[in-house]
Design an enzyme around this catalytic site. Sequence first.
Site, PDB file in Angstrom:
ATOM      1  N   VAL A 164       0.067  -2.480  10.810  1.00  0.00           N
ATOM      2  CA  VAL A 164       0.769  -2.228  11.559  1.00  0.00           C
ATOM      3  C   VAL A 164      -0.366  -2.625  13.503  1.00  0.00           C
ATOM      4  O   VAL A 164       1.196  -3.419  13.912  1.00  0.00           O
ATOM      5  CB  VAL A 164       0.556  -0.799  12.602  1.00  0.00           C
ATOM      6  CG1 VAL A 164       1.306   0.054  11.282  1.00  0.00           C
ATOM      7  CG2 VAL A 164      -0.897  -0.127  12.659  1.00  0.00           C
ATOM      8  N   LYS A 176     -10.085   1.771  -1.469  1.00  0.00           N
ATOM      9  CA  LYS A 176      -9.901   1.609  -0.474  1.00  0.00           C
ATOM     10  C   LYS A 176     -11.541   1.525   0.307  1.00  0.00           C
ATOM     11  O   LYS A 176     -11.932   2.806   0.078  1.00  0.00           O
ATOM     12  CB  LYS A 176      -9.207   1.618   0.419  1.00  0.00           C
ATOM     13  CG  LYS A 176      -8.684   1.196   1.881  1.00  0.00           C
ATOM     14  CD  LYS A 176      -7.367   1.966   2.526  1.00  0.00           C
ATOM     15  CE  LYS A 176      -7.488   0.715   3.882  1.00  0.00           C
ATOM     16  NZ  LYS A 176      -5.996   0.707   4.309  1.00  0.00           N
ATOM     17  N   GLU A 233       1.044  -0.941  -0.024  1.00  0.00           N
ATOM     18  CA  GLU A 233       0.032  -0.104   0.566  1.00  0.00           C
ATOM     19  C   GLU A 233       0.900   1.091  -0.101  1.00  0.00           C
ATOM     20  O   GLU A 233       2.409   1.557   1.316  1.00  0.00           O
ATOM     21  CB  GLU A 233      -0.925  -0.366   1.383  1.00  0.00           C
ATOM     22  CG  GLU A 233      -1.589   1.071   1.413  1.00  0.00           C
ATOM     23  CD  GLU A 233      -2.164   0.403   2.963  1.00  0.00           C
ATOM     24  OE1 GLU A 233      -1.915  -0.089   4.181  1.00  0.00           O
ATOM     25  OE2 GLU A 233      -3.360   1.074   3.463  1.00  0.00           O
ATOM     26  N   CYS A 244      -4.688  -3.604   2.639  1.00  0.00           N
ATOM     27  CA  CYS A 244      -4.939  -3.648   4.045  1.00  0.00           C
ATOM     28  C   CYS A 244      -5.585  -3.859   5.418  1.00  0.00           C
ATOM     29  O   CYS A 244      -6.001  -5.017   5.002  1.00  0.00           O
ATOM     30  CB  CYS A 244      -3.575  -2.267   4.465  1.00  0.00           C
ATOM     31  SG  CYS A 244      -3.153  -2.277   6.210  1.00  0.00           S
TER      32      CYS A 244
END
Lengths: 267, 267
Positions: free
Chosen positions: B168, B109, B38, B141
């Site tokens: 993350v 997205k 991404e 993601c």
Amino acid sequence: MRIGFLQLRPRFGAVKENVRKAAALLDKMSDAIIVLPELFNTGYLFRNGSELAELAERVPDGYTTVEMQKLAKRRKLTLVFGLAQKHKGAVYNSAVCVTASGKVEAYQKAHLFDREKLFFARGKTLKVVPAGGAKLGLMICFDWIFPEAARSLALQGAQILCHPANLVLPYGQEAMRTRCIENRVFAVTANRIGSERRGTICLTFTGGSQIVSPTGEVLASASDRSESLRVIDVDIGVANDKNVSPNNDIFADRSPSLYGALVRKRR
Amino acid sequence: MRIGFLQLRPRFGAVKENVRKAAALLDKMSDAIIVLPELFNTGYLFRNGSELAELAERVPDGYTTVEMQKLAKRRKLTLVFGLAQKHKGAVYNSAVCVTASGKVEAYQKAHLFDREKLFFARGKTLKVVPAGGAKLGLMICFDWIFPEAARSLALQGAQILCHPANLVLPYGQEAMRTRCIENRVFAVTANRIGSERRGTICLTFTGGSQIVSPTGEVLASASDRSESLRVIDVDIGVANDKNVSPNNDIFADRSPSLYGALVRKRR
């Protein structure tokens, strides 16, 4: 709130023995929500539909439900357990929930695994049951592979996925962690152990019963070898918080207008 | 068929440097479908909307897409990569797919993570792109946490989930294995590594890019420390077989009439 599982090794066809053993183990507990395996009273590998019909029971007035209901009242328990349910001329693979206050609810398995399709009728409703101070989403074994099942229950308010199982595939436990993370709910998978052999078919059940938190943490788990009763304290309110970042409530962030393919009828 | 990922450590704001580095690494490859992270050309942690707007590009005529398109033609590659896309007065967090034959498609997205909501517009369509001999389901993601995204793509025929990421949270890789198992598709997650700091915010990206099979097997994976290019051979036909037992085609076994809660509008 106390939630837990009882992992068992049922003996095929020995209903009274299986129920008595479970009841004896649970008779030390009180004030808890406890999940038992799928078909914990009969075992799994039915030879044919007539053998299944002989071992199936009515709910709420069949032997197993009556006994579990007595136990629930005596020990102030909420119990979720699997049995073969006779209902309107068919037999369902059901998860029954009984409470200390006398409530009895049954969920009839909607996603049947392999040979179950030969004998069991397919359930037509998903079910969330308020019991023991929580909202319980009832799932049975192979329901785990359909994300729509856990998601539907969570969207309808389920805080704990109660998941009686006879898992034989190796993926179920890991997938249930994902079910918890994506829905921010607890899950209690009560699996069985042992093997069953009928004719040329032999199944080995994988144990590994587990309690998983809304962040996917395994709070308690069992081995694949021994019967096991585990009950832990959880803060059920955690399951009401759907935030995974300061800006993401994952339920509010869903985009239902994009998900039409999920409810389209298959050709 | 050859599929793979390029795990990178972009330098924030250094678009030409980031694109050139990726192109140099990919220039050894040919005849493959390769997924990049991404926002691989810009980095992730935009200070505000105007900084984002300066770094965003048009598709197909912006710098990054033009360069990647040239590379795809020269090396007979299908490339899926993330960038900030300027489109009709808004900026989207997009995954662009370019092919050797000149096709360019962009997925915007649909499920934005955390501060992305402050700057990016939300995409309104999921997208399956036939490219390189396979049907590619584009995800970015945080889409991983919504089972509806992967499910919708798979139901629309996707054989490979192409998943540029800047992960993350610690759960994404495990959840993507579940996405593969529940949909019987391949997935290529191309994550980034490194940290970014802007003001008081510091993010560390988890690497661990991976290629997963329709049975959840991790066929290749990267560490969390180094840039890494991995390409492997797969039999794409495996993704067309939805059988998990002699009696279970898990797509045919779905019960869409039970899943109404998934498409109901939230209050």
